[in-house]
Design an enzyme around this catalytic site. Sequence first.
Site, PDB file in Angstrom:
ATOM      1  N   SER A   1       0.808  -1.213   0.000  1.00 41.05           N
ATOM      2  CA  SER A   1       0.000   0.000   0.000  1.00 41.05           C
ATOM      3  C   SER A   1       0.842   1.264   0.000  1.00 41.05           C
ATOM      4  CB  SER A   1      -0.970  -0.025   1.187  1.00 41.05           C
ATOM      5  OG  SER A   1      -1.878   1.058   1.115  1.00 41.05           O
ATOM      6  N   HIS A   2       0.705   2.061   1.026  1.00 46.07           N
ATOM      7  CA  HIS A   2       1.356   3.373   1.101  1.00 46.07           C
ATOM      8  C   HIS A   2       2.750   3.302   1.714  1.00 46.07           C
ATOM      9  CE1 HIS A   2      -0.782   2.429   4.761  1.00 46.07           C
ATOM     10  NE2 HIS A   2      -0.022   3.275   5.419  1.00 46.07           N
TER      11      HIS A   2
ATOM     12  N   ASP B   1      -1.955   6.835  -3.634  1.00 42.40           N
ATOM     13  CA  ASP B   1      -0.859   6.138  -2.951  1.00 42.40           C
ATOM     14  C   ASP B   1      -0.279   5.004  -3.777  1.00 42.40           C
ATOM     15  OD1 ASP B   1      -3.039   4.388  -2.719  1.00 42.40           O
ATOM     16  OD2 ASP B   1      -2.311   3.577  -0.825  1.00 42.40           O
TER      17      ASP B   1
ATOM     18  N   ASP C   1      -0.709   1.693  -4.141  1.00 44.11           N
ATOM     19  CA  ASP C   1      -1.541   0.756  -4.888  1.00 44.11           C
ATOM     20  C   ASP C   1      -2.824   1.380  -5.410  1.00 44.11           C
ATOM     21  OD1 ASP C   1      -2.524   0.942  -2.257  1.00 44.11           O
ATOM     22  OD2 ASP C   1      -3.481  -1.015  -2.376  1.00 44.11           O
TER      23      ASP C   1
ATOM     24  N   ASP D   1      -5.413   2.984  -3.899  1.00 45.58           N
ATOM     25  CA  ASP D   1      -6.706   2.952  -3.209  1.00 45.58           C
ATOM     26  C   ASP D   1      -6.924   4.150  -2.272  1.00 45.58           C
ATOM     27  OD1 ASP D   1      -4.933   2.200  -1.222  1.00 45.58           O
ATOM     28  OD2 ASP D   1      -6.034   0.395  -0.617  1.00 45.58           O
ATOM     29  N   ARG D   2      -5.893   4.953  -2.031  1.00 44.99           N
ATOM     30  CA  ARG D   2      -6.041   6.126  -1.170  1.00 44.99           C
ATOM     31  C   ARG D   2      -5.953   7.397  -1.992  1.00 44.99           C
ATOM     32  NH1 ARG D   2      -3.657   4.754   4.758  1.00 44.99           N
ATOM     33  NH2 ARG D   2      -3.879   2.497   4.656  1.00 44.99           N
TER      34      ARG D   2
ATOM     35  N   LYS E   1     -11.515   0.572  -1.355  1.00 44.20           N
ATOM     36  CA  LYS E   1     -11.442   2.018  -1.489  1.00 44.20           C
ATOM     37  C   LYS E   1     -10.753   2.342  -2.797  1.00 44.20           C
ATOM     38  CE  LYS E   1      -7.605   2.057   1.910  1.00 44.20           C
ATOM     39  NZ  LYS E   1      -7.858   0.834   2.672  1.00 44.20           N
TER      40      LYS E   1
END
Length: 627
Positions: free
Chosen positions: A185-186, A350, A352, A354-355, A450
């Site tokens: 992720s982030h 971010d 991947d 999703d943010r 998300k």
Amino acid sequence: MAAPSFRLEGSFALSVLPSTSISPLIAAPRVVTAAPRPIPLFRRSLPSPISRRSCRFAVKASSAPPTAEELKISTIPTKPVEGQKTGTSGLRKKVKVFQEENYLANWIQALFNSLPPVDYKGGVLVLGGDGRYFNREAAQIIIKIAAGNGVGKILVGRDGLMSTPAVSAVIRKRGANGGFIMSASHNPGGPEYDWGIKFNYSSGQPAPESITDQIYGNTLSISEIKIADIQDVDLSSLGVVSYGNFTVEVIDPVSDYLELMENVFDFELIKALVSRPDFRFTFDAMHAVTGAYAKPIFVDRLGASLDCISNGVPLEDFGHGHPDPNLTYAKDLVKIMYAEDAPDFGAASDGDGDRNMILGRGFFITPSDSVAIIAANAEAAIPYFKDGAKGLARSMPTSGALDRVASKLNLPLFEVPTGWKFFGNLMDAGKLSICGEESFGTGSDHIREKDGIWAVLAWLSIIAYENKDKKVGEKLVSVADIAKEHWTTYGRNFFSRYDYEECESEGANKMMEYLRDVISKTKSGEKYGNYTLQFADDFTYTDPVDGSVASKQGLRFVFTDGSRIIYRLSGTGSAGATIRIYIEQFEPDVSKHGTDAQTALKPLIGLALSISKLSEFTGREKPTVIT
């Protein structure tokens, strides 16, 4: 080793690669492969599929047309390794941990051991990732173990790229049984940094705790890995390669997702906005996966200029950056948006995809406000919601701004633990349309993750709708105008989050246990400075759909004026512990809405630090990140 048959797409559709016969000269077991690439037609040394031993092959070209031979499966002995407990967002560790012998392979096999065979035997799984370091090698491992366990087909994004929202979209559109997402992720990427893996189910949602708990249990007793004896698959070109009854299809990671976005939003409305000479916006992809989506969507489809995209090339180490779209790590975007000649609208996503972070000219939209504003305007501005929302939901630490929208719109409001999977059941049951987390996650029931790009398009839709009748040269309704009008209608929830990253786990856990002891002794009506306690607890959630219970989801101190202090340990990092403190205070007085959040919350922030004795337990005097 089975020889593949190939079907290529596009201009190479009629081309036929020569078949190959492969003769092992030195037998050797298993895995960590190098970067995915086809075997060239000469003798070469390859890494073995699971261990770091290598084997040598003689490869001969043949003029015969390619045929798909029977898939050969090897069973490789292994033993459990420690530390494979799966959190809310999958398994995340340092790259070097995943590179240890059989570490990743064990987890993938444990996953298949945890699923009912009907969920994957002969079925279709999706594979994608954020482009970070180790994804190329990991993709080959996952493909081979999936084949070894009887999966019928793998749909993988070109070069292994596919955003987390796009994986969910592809699963849903193509009726896949589930999918693997290679991402931390982030978190930062590179040889010294983080890597992660998670599994999403057939509706595109992250695997529930019932499955992640089984995966962990199986990692403790695993004794063998089933792996197909096939060569690495070339992931750089669209097309299909077959090995017996197992196929790998390399797909465009953008097309299915773009089609979905076109069905959700009015692209012509957005295009009219971004093509205006008096409107400018910028999108920072942070050298992460949305760089692969930004040009096809914002430039090619919506007509924005190419220079609106910054850091748009996905890199394995995210350009030595930290791909977390907040005021600290997205400093390039913040600098642009707070400059004298700033664009009208700015956004970032971010690692991947999703943010998201949303900014106006010199104006930051908190994630809590963002989901509330989207929900309040969705029916008018976004065609997907033309008939209204079914319900709204937020994670427990997220501010109550969304609650006020739900109340005004007479919609049900659900408060769930942190973790997108908790929204999935509500969506599948038809109870939820729009939801969000204070951790820069916003989305809806169009998928089961998300979605950063979705949030950006939602905001562009709202801005476009508010300005659809404005002529060039007239003052446009700005991001700040939209937020302030929302506060006038609903009141403002001042909100801030303090993150203390990579704390010593022992001290962090002791602090949480101390707070639990404090909570056990509290009574309603107790005074905490100028605040009166309404209640304090350790949040427990009972899913209204399936009755499952999630306990110890965050420590809450809730005061009679609606103010809240919340403490959580985050499970999204790969090392140490991250302590998060959330502070919220509601302000109905319009004359006070322009106050800086840190100023408005200063007394409550001081109280939060005092109650927790954070500096005493952790030695930290300042947070790593303030949101």
